[in-house]
Design an enzyme around this catalytic site. Structure first.
Site, PDB file in Angstrom:
ATOM      1  N   SER A 322      88.955 -43.407 -41.340  1.00  0.00           N
ATOM      2  CA  SER A 322      88.119 -43.127 -42.486  1.00  0.00           C
ATOM      3  C   SER A 322      87.726 -41.651 -42.617  1.00  0.00           C
ATOM      4  O   SER A 322      88.586 -40.813 -42.877  1.00  0.00           O
ATOM      5  CB  SER A 322      86.891 -44.022 -42.381  1.00  0.00           C
ATOM      6  OG  SER A 322      86.452 -44.374 -43.636  1.00  0.00           O
ATOM      7  N   LYS A 347      92.461 -46.208 -42.988  1.00  0.00           N
ATOM      8  CA  LYS A 347      91.466 -46.824 -43.873  1.00  0.00           C
ATOM      9  C   LYS A 347      91.212 -45.896 -45.046  1.00  0.00           C
ATOM     10  O   LYS A 347      90.624 -44.831 -44.889  1.00  0.00           O
ATOM     11  CB  LYS A 347      90.159 -47.078 -43.136  1.00  0.00           C
ATOM     12  CG  LYS A 347      89.130 -47.577 -44.129  1.00  0.00           C
ATOM     13  CD  LYS A 347      87.846 -47.940 -43.518  1.00  0.00           C
ATOM     14  CE  LYS A 347      86.873 -48.294 -44.615  1.00  0.00           C
ATOM     15  NZ  LYS A 347      86.346 -47.113 -45.306  1.00  0.00           N
ATOM     16  N   GLN A 351      83.038 -47.028 -49.163  1.00  0.00           N
ATOM     17  CA  GLN A 351      82.018 -48.044 -49.415  1.00  0.00           C
ATOM     18  C   GLN A 351      80.742 -47.399 -49.947  1.00  0.00           C
ATOM     19  O   GLN A 351      80.443 -46.253 -49.630  1.00  0.00           O
ATOM     20  CB  GLN A 351      81.672 -48.802 -48.124  1.00  0.00           C
ATOM     21  CG  GLN A 351      82.717 -49.819 -47.726  1.00  0.00           C
ATOM     22  CD  GLN A 351      84.040 -49.200 -47.330  1.00  0.00           C
ATOM     23  OE1 GLN A 351      84.066 -48.233 -46.600  1.00  0.00           O
ATOM     24  NE2 GLN A 351      85.136 -49.733 -47.836  1.00  0.00           N
TER      25      GLN A 351
END
Lengths: 498, 498
Positions: A322, A347, A351
């Protein structure tokens, strides 16, 4: 990696939720102007109106219908009226919310109840309330690895290697590491009375410690030989950007000639923080990351900083996820830095948290955007490919021993194979490593037992297994075994103009 | 048991859901007078008012609050407005309902969407719409085991051993058994054009079959030597009671001297049906089962029938669940019948279905009551203990071969151990069964290959593995290997007054 979860060190709290934090844009935007919040974080507030209109178009379809609402209410009523066991109201409601989010089949979207939301906030800010001691479990005992600098634990005089046997009168015997940690932690201002056994001290020591807010350091800087600096980032938390810049400035003031940024096993964190760090290296106006919304609209985030005149490389592994991947991608594509190590986790989503919308202390973390590298690559489920691939020695991945039964000569199992790998890694050579417990394996075990002052039986009992695992962990932590770091130093030495 | 799930025969449809049917009181009582429905099924309608007042007391607490409703609506809105991917309305709503029920942590409580609800109804009534042929998968081909009596498949002239190669022009190659079954099935009145290969017939045969409602027989009766009758019940479905009584009357008319009721691998079914069957054997007024509600109130269901003058025994195994356990418990405690075989599954709860309440074709199956044996024992997670414990031969539990790689001499694995068990069960003796592929194991494989006309290689390739498994299944189905049945016959012969 496999080792880590089961046996290695665990910060008090940190790490428990770390794997669930991954590039979170941390905020609760006022509903419904969701996109504006992203825009503000990315510093592109002029796009706000544009993105809002998109939300506006969906608003009509977004409302739950009376028919659906009534079906949910009926189910609620059936459960609370007729189910065999009486059930708490919150259990049913949280179940409904968990169920809606689970239906999205996205591992990064989740509901957090009040307690989980609080833990998440602590985790994302790399702070928690407790005494501030890093502990581990050894032979069933809770052992202090080290007190955190400036923490109540340090001030109270807790030492490395201290064994904590009870907290406020409750024995820690038989608890798991996490259970013990939960007993030691507690709200700011409360007391933890610890009973401690210290080597060389006869009676147990009593210490009373007042718990406080503890910051966990997420940035670790070192100057290596040849003025090569290394900054390790363990997570992109609230203060990570400030700390990083402070450490970087410090290294530069000492004559930094090349920099290694180490994001191995860094699960990610806050988008604005990784952007801030990347801005230290990416030329002004060049892209760091592209964010794409559900309608396919892309928004670049560009650097407001400037490039450096020294070379930079990035160390990655399978645990770099991420935000770590945003950093690796930005430096690889917009700076030309070499990425060294292993392909990253993969990833590629962002979010957003929605605490304000729920309004009761609970929180929803939901996947709202994709992010792409500066050149527009979506690395989701692929990861960032290193420019120079370097694997660590095999024993970094050895499986812990199951300790279900003693291991002995003339048997054959996966455990024996793992034990052989550990023996070889720690300098006790065996003739085979295929899981067959040969005579030479027994001889190596005897030598090991002699060295660590255990009864010399040639049998791997649980005491021998523990010692073997500790010896391997020591090897794993020894920088001279870190082949990826070595490759990074070698590459920088090539690039540095001496 | 292990064998069964993966390789053995599968009825067209039946069995797919069978394991989820367990003592369901099949009905949707009008809300809120839930308990009255149970009362009516149990013939205790005089208790109705009494139990209703209990529901009434809970009714106020049962309604979902506006605050909770709004939290659910907010979550719905966040998903439909902001989640990265667009999501179907039903996905979110079904997610909420699944989530509420999942929060109860009860494996027997579940939501069924329209399609699942229909399959459940078919399953519980042991009927489905299709052609009516029992099929299996053999060497990747869909083979007819036998057409069901009176079914369209039988009328159209389908034979045992026919291979079905296509349905309405679609080849079945490469499909799993369940996928193939789904192609063969279809709504009543529609046509299935089958292409069939039959041994001894040169060209494929074309058959057009009109699908209909098919009843699957759940009762199988046989008269054994010495006028001992055996009735096997595979599930307690809508018509099972009628069929059981018909078969029992038929056996009695032929001079029945003792009866074996075989509920092995019977997952259960309808409460009223098992009560009807038990009433054939329990004296009038004696309890068959006690049902207990969430407030601990117990309600006995007593027999309206009468006892028999011949001995009855019940055959059980680990797969006898729920309604099967009610039967075993009732006969054991209220008749004094011997239960023979293995401890049963251990499911002591009663589910109720709520289709009317949802009103859109979907259904909720929820645990509402406990049931207890006549003497008040709750056998949940314990099972009924047999009076005479008899295990089947070991090879009944052999694990199917993984077929990942050929098995050959001087290797060692769990697969080799399973193969050795299969060879020994089918009369090809090996010197060891510990998973080491010895010379004698190779010799046994060669003999087996010769007998089944495969190339004699001594290596267990996938063709040999298939044949070995088929040979073992044949042994498992051979009554002369059924040690539990033998024990039942022996016990009855002791009890029968000759």
């Amino acid at each position: 990696m496999q080792f880590k979860g089961r046996t290695v060190l665990a910060f008090v709290l940190l790490g428990m939720l770390a794997s669930s934090i991954i590039t979170v844009v941390l905020m609760s935007p006022g509903n419904p102007a969701l996109s504006s919040a992203l825009a503000s974080i990315l510093g592109t507030s002029n796009k706000q109106a544009d993105m809002n209109s998109t939300s506006g178009a969906n608003a009509a379809a977004a409302k739950i219908s009376d028919k659906d609402m009534s079906k949910i209410a009926t189910t609620y009523q059936l459960i609370s009226q007729s189910y065999l066991n009486k059930v708490e109201n919150d259990t049913i409601i949280n179940g409904a919310i968990n169920g809606m989010l689970a239906a999205l089949d996205d591992p990064f979207t989740s509901y957090m109840d009040q307690k989980e939301a609080k833990e998440f906030d602590e985790s994302i800010s790399s702070s928690f309330q407790g005494i501030g001691a890093e502990v581990t479990m050894e032979n069933g005992k809770v052992k202090v690895v080290s007190p955190i600098k400036g923490s109540p634990a340090e001030k109270a005089g807790i030492h490395s290697e201290d064994i904590i046997i009870s907290v406020n009168g409750e024995k820690l015997d038989g608890l798991t590491l996490n259970q013990a940690v939960m007993k030691i932690r507690g709200a700011k201002g409360t007391q933890a009375k610890l009973e401690i056994i210290r080597a060389g001290v006869g009676d147990p020591i009593q210490l009373t410690i007042v718990r406080a807010d503890i910051d966990v350091e997420t940035v670790h800087a070192t100057m290596l030989d040849g003025n090569i600096g290394k900054i390790e980032i363990t997570q992109f938390s609230t203060n990570t950007g400030d700390h990083f810049i402070k450490e970087l400035t410090d290294l530069e003031s000492k004559g930094l000639k090349g920099l290694i940024i180490d994001v191995r096993n860094d699960p990610g964190g806050l988008l604005n923080v990784v952007v801030e760090i990347c801005s230290q290296f990416v030329s002004k106006g060049k892209p760091i990351v592209l964010v794409e919304d559900r309608n396919g609209k892309q928004e670049p985030t560009v650097s407001k900083g400037s490039s450096k005149d020294y070379p930079v490389v990035v160390l990655t592994n399978k645990g770099s996820a991420s935000a770590s991947e945003i950093l690796a991608g930005a430096l690889q594509e917009s700076v030309g830095s070499k990425v060294i190590g292993e392909t990253t986790y993969g990833k590629g989503t962002v979010q957003v948290t929605f605490a304000k919308e729920l309004g009761d202390g609970s929180n929803i973390k939901m996947t709202v955007f994709k992010w792409l590298t500066p050149k527009g690559n979506w690395i989701h489920k692929k990861g960032i490919t290193p420019d120079i691939t370097v694997e660590q020695p095999d024993f970094f991945k050895v499986t812990p021993l199951t300790k279900k039964a003693d291991l002995k000569i003339n048997t054959s199992s996966d455990d024996v194979s793992s034990a052989q790998m550990m023996l070889n890694a720690t300098g006790y050579r065996t003739d085979r490593s295929d899981g067959y417990y040969s005579e030479q394996t027994e001889a190596a075990v005897k030598k090991f037992q002699q060295a660590v002052q255990l009864p010399v039986t040639g049998i791997i009992d649980s005491a021998t297994a523990d010692k073997l695992e500790q010896a391997v962990i020591k090897e794993i932590k020894d920088p001279s075994n870190d082949l990826q770091l070595k490759a990074a130093i070698e590459e920088l030495n090539k690039q540095i103009v001496r």
